[in-house]
Motif scaffolding. Structure first.
Motif, short mmCIF file in Angstrom:
data_model
loop_
_atom_site.label_atom_id
_atom_site.label_comp_id
_atom_site.label_asym_id
_atom_site.label_seq_id
_atom_site.Cartn_x
_atom_site.Cartn_y
_atom_site.Cartn_z
N ASP A 241 12.23 125.83 8.95
CA ASP A 241 13.14 126.17 7.86
C ASP A 241 12.46 127.11 6.87
OD1 ASP A 241 15.03 124.62 9.04
OD2 ASP A 241 15.17 123.14 7.43
N ARG B 149 26.22 126.67 0.37
CA ARG B 149 25.56 125.38 0.17
C ARG B 149 25.88 124.38 1.29
NH1 ARG B 149 22.93 123.75 -4.11
NH2 ARG B 149 23.77 125.48 -5.35
N GLY B 150 24.82 123.81 1.85
CA GLY B 150 24.97 122.81 2.89
C GLY B 150 25.19 123.36 4.28
N LEU B 151 25.40 124.69 4.38
CA LEU B 151 25.69 125.29 5.69
C LEU B 151 24.67 126.33 6.11
CD1 LEU B 151 29.57 125.72 5.41
CD2 LEU B 151 28.31 123.94 6.64
N THR C 230 24.03 132.35 -0.18
CA THR C 230 23.81 130.98 0.29
C THR C 230 25.13 130.22 0.28
OG1 THR C 230 21.55 130.93 -0.59
CG2 THR C 230 22.60 128.81 -0.14
N SER D 185 23.27 128.78 10.10
CA SER D 185 22.30 127.79 9.63
C SER D 185 20.90 128.34 9.82
CB SER D 185 22.46 126.49 10.40
OG SER D 185 22.06 126.66 11.76
N LYS D 186 19.92 127.69 9.20
CA LYS D 186 18.53 128.11 9.36
C LYS D 186 18.11 128.02 10.84
CE LYS D 186 17.11 126.45 4.77
NZ LYS D 186 18.17 125.45 4.52
N TYR E 27 23.49 130.68 5.43
CA TYR E 27 23.55 131.97 4.75
C TYR E 27 24.56 132.89 5.44
CZ TYR E 27 18.98 130.29 3.17
OH TYR E 27 17.96 129.52 2.67
#
Length: 246
Positions: free
Chosen positions: A205, A233-235, A231, A188-189, A237
């Motif tokens: 972020d 999505r939603g999680l 990426t 996650s970021k 990288y």
């Protein structure tokens, strides 16, 4: 005691003095100051700065415009000190080559903490500032990560893409190295910020997103359709596991 060379670029003597005193108390001894863009370039080049604390609003120009000129002199860690805290200002700072930012008014102890976190990451990963190759790296064969079209050499501090050397600022190098050490794992970021920058932070972020984008521009054939830094999505990288050797 720290031997790293720091240059504070700010035209407010009170801020320079406050930051300098705190850094000295925290063990940093090689601290220099500049109050303008012209003076900054001369001071940074003369002292071969490892870390630059850069104000954005200077009397003879903008720290944003100065940043690429500093990059042309070497590869110091550049931390913007700015009263401009909008997303656009912060993103512009990263796009011009900054590694981190702190908004005014600030606690100088936070600057010291950010610098120490940066130095811990260098020690933990075995990488270095450009002029200071660590003894371990000198004594052993360099660790090289190869993924598809890019290659990352830890000891040399070098990124090769398609066989050609590509400039890579220190913080981007650290971020890419983190991915190389953990291929296929989604971060996650917040996890990336804590692992690579070394601190928890709210509103950071943008820091991660901009550095991801800049890395894609360096290593991907088509940054808008990445095949390496993907990426999820939603999680977060991840780096594709397609690896051609270590």
């Amino acid at each position: 005691m720290y031997t790293h060379r720091i240059v504070i670029v700010d035209d407010e003597p009170s801020i320079v003095k406050m930051v300098q005193l705190v850094l000295q108390k925290e063990g940093f001894q090689h601290i220099h100051a500049a109050g303008s863009c012209a003076e900054a370039l001369d001071t940074i080049a003369r002292h071969e700065a490892d870390i630059v604390l850069l104000d954005i609003m200077l009397p003879d120009g903008s720290g944003l415009e100065l940043c690429p000129k500093i990059r042309a002199l070497g590869n110091p860690h550049i931390l913007f000190m700015t009263a401009k805290a909008s997303d656009l200002d912060i993103l512009t700072g990263f796009a011009m080559g900054g590694d981190d930012y702190i908004t005014k008014p600030f606690n100088p102890l936070e600057i010291a903490a950010r610098i120490k976190a940066r130095l811990r990451r260098i020690e933990e990963t075995g990488t270095s500032f450009p002029r200071e190759l660590p003894p371990k790296a000198q004594a052993s064969a360099p660790t090289i990560y190869r993924f598809g079209r890019f290659q990352l050499s830890v000891a040399a501090g070098e990124l090769l893409v398609g066989g050609a050397a590509v400039p890579c600022p220190a913080q981007e190098f650290q971020l890419l190295l983190h991915f190389c050490k953990h291929p296929g794992i989604v971060f996650s970021k917040a996890q990336l910020y804590e692992s690579v920058w070394g601190m928890d932070g709210l509103g950071d972020d943008n820091t991660v997103m901009v550095h991801i984008r800049r890395l894609r521009e360096r290593i991907e054939l088509d940054p808008s359709e990445p095949t390496h830094l993907i990426t999820v999505r939603g999680l977060g990288y991840k780096l594709s596991k397609e690896q051609t050797g270590v």
